[in-house]
Design an enzyme around this catalytic site. Structure first.
Site, PDB file in Angstrom:
ATOM      1  N   ARG A   1     -49.638  14.758  32.761  1.00  0.00           N
ATOM      2  CA  ARG A   1     -50.689  13.770  32.559  1.00  0.00           C
ATOM      3  C   ARG A   1     -51.977  14.143  33.281  1.00  0.00           C
ATOM      4  O   ARG A   1     -53.072  13.972  32.745  1.00  0.00           O
ATOM      5  CB  ARG A   1     -50.207  12.400  33.037  1.00  0.00           C
ATOM      6  CG  ARG A   1     -49.101  11.798  32.204  1.00  0.00           C
ATOM      7  CD  ARG A   1     -48.475  10.589  32.880  1.00  0.00           C
ATOM      8  NE  ARG A   1     -49.403   9.486  32.984  1.00  0.00           N
ATOM      9  CZ  ARG A   1     -49.308   8.335  32.310  1.00  0.00           C
ATOM     10  NH1 ARG A   1     -48.292   8.157  31.484  1.00  0.00           N
ATOM     11  NH2 ARG A   1     -50.185   7.374  32.463  1.00  0.00           N
TER      12      ARG A   1
ATOM     13  N   PRO B   1     -48.921  13.021  26.753  1.00  0.00           N
ATOM     14  CA  PRO B   1     -48.679  11.569  26.823  1.00  0.00           C
ATOM     15  C   PRO B   1     -47.289  11.252  27.377  1.00  0.00           C
ATOM     16  O   PRO B   1     -46.440  10.655  26.706  1.00  0.00           O
ATOM     17  CB  PRO B   1     -48.827  11.124  25.366  1.00  0.00           C
ATOM     18  CG  PRO B   1     -48.351  12.302  24.576  1.00  0.00           C
ATOM     19  CD  PRO B   1     -48.812  13.513  25.354  1.00  0.00           C
ATOM     20  N   LYS B   2     -47.062  11.628  28.632  1.00  0.00           N
ATOM     21  CA  LYS B   2     -45.727  11.556  29.224  1.00  0.00           C
ATOM     22  C   LYS B   2     -45.512  10.252  29.974  1.00  0.00           C
ATOM     23  O   LYS B   2     -46.421   9.743  30.635  1.00  0.00           O
ATOM     24  CB  LYS B   2     -45.511  12.737  30.180  1.00  0.00           C
ATOM     25  CG  LYS B   2     -45.566  14.090  29.481  1.00  0.00           C
ATOM     26  CD  LYS B   2     -45.211  15.214  30.426  1.00  0.00           C
ATOM     27  CE  LYS B   2     -45.175  16.551  29.686  1.00  0.00           C
ATOM     28  NZ  LYS B   2     -44.705  17.648  30.541  1.00  0.00           N
ATOM     29  N   THR B   3     -44.289   9.736  29.881  1.00  0.00           N
ATOM     30  CA  THR B   3     -43.888   8.562  30.630  1.00  0.00           C
ATOM     31  C   THR B   3     -42.395   8.654  30.922  1.00  0.00           C
ATOM     32  O   THR B   3     -41.721   9.595  30.488  1.00  0.00           O
ATOM     33  CB  THR B   3     -44.236   7.273  29.877  1.00  0.00           C
ATOM     34  OG1 THR B   3     -44.025   6.143  30.734  1.00  0.00           O
ATOM     35  CG2 THR B   3     -43.396   7.119  28.612  1.00  0.00           C
TER      36      THR B   3
END
Length: 247
Positions: free
Chosen positions: A108, A114-116
């Site tokens: 990020r 778009p990592k979570t």
């Protein structure tokens, strides 16, 4: 700590960085890819201009990282959407879920992935390659593919995973307005495809408020692949500045 030293630090916290200062090399990165057809209107609602869509397709991926310099093994899952920018074809990374915090933070901050948080898995069960994603205690996605039913062309496999990748980089300012809003581009390099397979596949996506993969519903499975590779990620390059456009 001197001001000039602070100016050369790349991550926070200052004295205990969230991720290592390395360019990671991925060894034995294993993919389960399922390309499926979805609703065109649903894609248009999430793909940012100036990217364009030719066909309403999504690539669902689960990746098990066998070994990554600086991060160790981890697993990742997400959705990539085939797009076009002018005459250049690539993929827009729509969503990514990881079980490794340093890899999430660096993706990020350094780039625009778009990592979570998430709990993906990739494993073999009774002759079936299985990819799953859980968010908390709830199942969000289940993918299955016949394990190594047919060999897949190595050059085609390499082309599938090395297309240019587009992402959104959004950094908020302290006043609540965007400080950075860019479309960026990257691609993987130094790719060595070791194995590639294809076979029958299915994909189920389950409704979830905070992991909305099912907002791009599965209408038809188009193709599937199982790929083992080594690779390196390249830095990102800005290709469109939304704030400059707005001025």
């Amino acid at each position: 700590m001197r001001a000039d030293q602070i100016a050369h630090r790349l991550s926070t916290p200052l004295t205990s960085p969230a991720y290592p200062p390395v360019v990671p090399r991925f060894t034995d990165r294993e993919y389960l890819n399922i390309v499926y057809r979805t609703d065109a209107d649903a894609l248009r609602a999430v793909v940012p201009e100036p990217l364009e869509i030719d066909e309403p397709l999504v690539r669902f991926e689960v990746m098990r990282m066998g070994d990554v310099t600086g991060y160790g093994p981890y697993t990742e899952c997400g959705q990539a959407i085939p797009v076009r920018l002018g005459d250049q074809h690539g993929e827009y990374l729509h969503a990514m879920y990881l079980d490794n915090f340093p890899a999430t933070a660096s993706g990020r901050e350094i780039s625009a992935y778009p990592k979570t948080v998430g709990a993906p898995r990739l494993y073999v069960d009774h002759g079936v390659l299985v990819g799953t994603l859980d968010y908390g205690t709830l199942r969000v996605a289940t993918a299955t593919m016949g394990y190594k039913h047919h060999e897949f062309d190595l050059a085609e496999a390499r082309a599938q995973i090395s297309v240019p990748t587009f992402m959104l980089k959004i950094v908020p300012g302290y006043d609540g307005t965007p400080r950075v809003a860019e479309l960026v581009r990257t691609e993987i390099t130094d790719v060595v495809v070791k194995q590639a397979w294809t076979g029958p596949a299915r994909l189920q996506l389950f409704e979830h408020a905070l992991a909305p993969l099912a907002d791009l519903p599965v209408r038809e499975v188009v193709s599937a692949s199982h790929i083992l590779t080594d690779l390196t990620l390249a830095p990102v390059t800005p290709v469109h500045d939304y704030l400059e456009e707005a001025r």
